[in-house]
Scaffold this motif. Structure first.
Motif, mmCIF file in Angstrom:
data_model
loop_
_atom_site.group_PDB
_atom_site.id
_atom_site.type_symbol
_atom_site.label_atom_id
_atom_site.label_comp_id
_atom_site.label_asym_id
_atom_site.label_seq_id
_atom_site.Cartn_x
_atom_site.Cartn_y
_atom_site.Cartn_z
ATOM 1 N N ILE A 41 35.473 6.677 17.031
ATOM 2 C CA ILE A 41 35.133 8.072 16.810
ATOM 3 C C ILE A 41 33.919 8.416 17.668
ATOM 4 O O ILE A 41 33.307 7.532 18.276
ATOM 5 N N CYS A 42 33.565 9.696 17.724
ATOM 6 C CA CYS A 42 32.367 10.081 18.475
ATOM 7 C C CYS A 42 31.771 11.347 17.873
ATOM 8 O O CYS A 42 32.414 12.033 17.069
ATOM 9 N N ILE A 43 30.549 11.642 18.247
ATOM 10 C CA ILE A 43 29.891 12.898 17.915
ATOM 11 C C ILE A 43 29.871 13.751 19.177
ATOM 12 O O ILE A 43 29.523 13.269 20.256
ATOM 13 N N MET A 44 30.264 15.021 19.029
ATOM 14 C CA MET A 44 30.382 15.876 20.206
ATOM 15 C C MET A 44 29.986 17.309 19.852
ATOM 16 O O MET A 44 30.360 17.809 18.789
ATOM 17 N N GLU A 63 30.538 7.478 5.625
ATOM 18 C CA GLU A 63 31.857 7.169 6.182
ATOM 19 C C GLU A 63 31.763 6.832 7.666
ATOM 20 O O GLU A 63 32.485 5.965 8.164
ATOM 21 N N MET A 64 30.862 7.481 8.369
ATOM 22 C CA MET A 64 30.696 7.191 9.797
ATOM 23 C C MET A 64 30.167 5.773 10.022
ATOM 24 O O MET A 64 30.481 5.134 11.021
ATOM 25 N N LYS A 65 29.363 5.275 9.063
ATOM 26 C CA LYS A 65 28.770 3.939 9.214
ATOM 27 C C LYS A 65 29.814 2.840 9.278
ATOM 28 O O LYS A 65 29.556 1.757 9.805
ATOM 29 N N ASP A 66 31.007 3.106 8.750
ATOM 30 C CA ASP A 66 32.066 2.094 8.740
ATOM 31 C C ASP A 66 32.953 2.139 9.975
ATOM 32 O O ASP A 66 33.909 1.367 10.081
ATOM 33 N N GLN A 67 32.681 3.059 10.896
ATOM 34 C CA GLN A 67 33.567 3.258 12.037
ATOM 35 C C GLN A 67 32.968 2.713 13.339
ATOM 36 O O GLN A 67 31.745 2.668 13.502
ATOM 37 N N GLU A 68 33.842 2.343 14.244
ATOM 38 C CA GLU A 68 33.412 2.011 15.606
ATOM 39 C C GLU A 68 33.302 3.309 16.393
ATOM 40 O O GLU A 68 34.100 4.225 16.207
ATOM 41 N N PHE A 69 32.310 3.376 17.276
ATOM 42 C CA PHE A 69 32.061 4.589 18.061
ATOM 43 C C PHE A 69 32.423 4.377 19.529
ATOM 44 O O PHE A 69 32.335 3.258 20.050
ATOM 45 N N VAL A 70 32.819 5.453 20.169
ATOM 46 C CA VAL A 70 32.803 5.532 21.627
ATOM 47 C C VAL A 70 31.486 6.219 21.967
ATOM 48 O O VAL A 70 31.240 7.351 21.541
ATOM 49 N N SER A 71 30.604 5.540 22.681
ATOM 50 C CA SER A 71 29.247 6.059 22.873
ATOM 51 C C SER A 71 28.988 6.447 24.321
ATOM 52 O O SER A 71 29.642 5.967 25.244
ATOM 53 N N GLN A 72 28.006 7.342 24.480
ATOM 54 C CA GLN A 72 27.552 7.759 25.792
ATOM 55 C C GLN A 72 26.122 7.287 26.012
ATOM 56 O O GLN A 72 25.395 7.015 25.055
ATOM 57 N N MET A 73 25.735 7.204 27.290
ATOM 58 C CA MET A 73 24.363 6.838 27.598
ATOM 59 C C MET A 73 23.411 7.896 27.069
ATOM 60 O O MET A 73 23.736 9.083 27.051
ATOM 61 N N GLU A 74 22.209 7.487 26.655
ATOM 62 C CA GLU A 74 21.252 8.410 26.044
ATOM 63 C C GLU A 74 20.869 9.535 26.986
ATOM 64 O O GLU A 74 20.680 10.671 26.568
ATOM 65 N N THR A 75 20.769 9.239 28.290
ATOM 66 C CA THR A 75 20.396 10.287 29.244
ATOM 67 C C THR A 75 21.522 11.291 29.428
ATOM 68 O O THR A 75 21.300 12.388 29.933
ATOM 69 N N THR A 76 22.754 10.920 29.038
ATOM 70 C CA THR A 76 23.875 11.836 29.150
ATOM 71 C C THR A 76 23.819 12.883 28.045
ATOM 72 O O THR A 76 24.073 14.054 28.266
ATOM 73 N N ASP A 77 23.492 12.465 26.814
ATOM 74 C CA ASP A 77 23.383 13.414 25.716
ATOM 75 C C ASP A 77 22.337 12.962 24.718
ATOM 76 O O ASP A 77 22.620 12.211 23.783
#
Length: 292
Positions: free
Chosen positions: A235-238, A185-199
């Motif tokens: 969506i995002c992962i947090m 289900e996540m594969k179908d969504q647009e993400f708000v992403s952070q820089m890799e060094t941030t998380d």
């Protein structure tokens, strides 16, 4: 060169100006300027660039700063060891941490530790994983909170497994009836992403599960990420710790399969800690270590 000249150099770098450094050290600006000039003359190269907006490090100054920090940290360790031998518990400990540890743990750590050791002062430096790792390696901080995946070659004592959550706009309608958010289900969504060094932990989760993030929104801090999600931009992962006391209206779901970031405490050399540093390190481990 003297310890005072090292202290002046370190303080000028920390404060970004001769005037502010003079105020911190209770010296005149001319005395601070003279100390730096004398140090540069003895070394044979410039340490600082002087501009109207303040001062910055030259390439030579940047290379020398970790060694200056090491000398001053050793002096602090010596003072603490002498105090310990005299039956006193005094000193200063500098702690680097990322935002969710700072907001969820540090106030409790400071209160509980200083109740037991009122003469040991704690200084807090907040930054990203990359900042904390750099501060540990360069001697800016004595203790650092990191995730295990961001510690790299730094030794780390794991403390806590922080579940990763999928954060979605309020009222988001899931396709399936599971209580968790699946990878499909996540594969179908647009993400708000952070820089890799941030998380790094979130970046690793996305890579490991084949989530090729589509995003027009690349932000740095957690609060901005969640604000964008609350506004419906994706969506995002947090991590769960981040979601405590968030002011935005969003929904959260555990990930399926479950995922975690492992939070730990790190020092550059666990076998060589100043007495006050060791006391705080042990206090943190005893207070926050869970089964990981």
């Amino acid at each position: 060169m003297t310890l005072l000249s090292y202290q002046v150099f370190q303080t000028v770098v920390e404060q970004g100006s001769f005037q502010k450094a003079a105020e911190v050290l209770n010296l005149t600006p001319s005395a601070v300027s003279h100390a730096i000039s004398a140090m540069e003359q003895e070394l044979g190269f410039f340490l600082l660039t002087r501009k109207k907006s303040g001062v910055g490090l030259t390439n030579y100054g940047e290379q020398l700063l970790p060694y200056v920090n090491e000398v001053l940290n050793s002096e602090e360790s010596l003072k603490q060891a002498i105090s310990s031998l005299n039956g006193l518990q005094k000193g200063k400990v500098k702690v680097g941490c990322f935002s969710s540890v700072c907001t969820n743990w540090m106030t409790d750590i400071i209160h509980s530790f200083q109740t037991a050791y009122p003469d040991i002062n704690i200084e807090i430096y907040q930054g990203t994983y990359a900042d904390v790792a750099h501060w540990l390696k360069s001697g800016v901080v004595d203790i650092g909170f990191l995730s295990s995946s961001s510690a790299s070659d730094l030794p780390i004592e794991p403390l806590y497994q922080d579940p990763l959550l999928c954060v979605v706009p309020k009222g988001f309608v899931k396709r399936n009836t599971e209580d968790a958010m699946t990878i499909d289900e996540m594969k179908d969504q647009e993400f708000v992403s952070q820089m890799e060094t941030t998380d790094a932990d979130i970046a690793n989760f996305l890579k490991q599960n084949g989530l090729n993030v589509r995003s027009n929104y690349h932000v740095v801090d957690d609060l901005s990420t969640i604000a964008m999600v609350a506004a419906g931009f994706g969506i995002c992962i947090m991590p769960q710790l981040v979601m405590n006391d968030i002011p935005y209206s969003v929904d959260t779901y555990p990930t399926s399969p479950p995922a975690f970031r492992e939070i730990g405490v790190s020092v550059r050399n666990p076998n060589f800690m100043a007495p006050a540093v060791k006391m705080l390190y042990q206090h943190i481990v005893e207070k926050y270590k869970t089964i990981v």
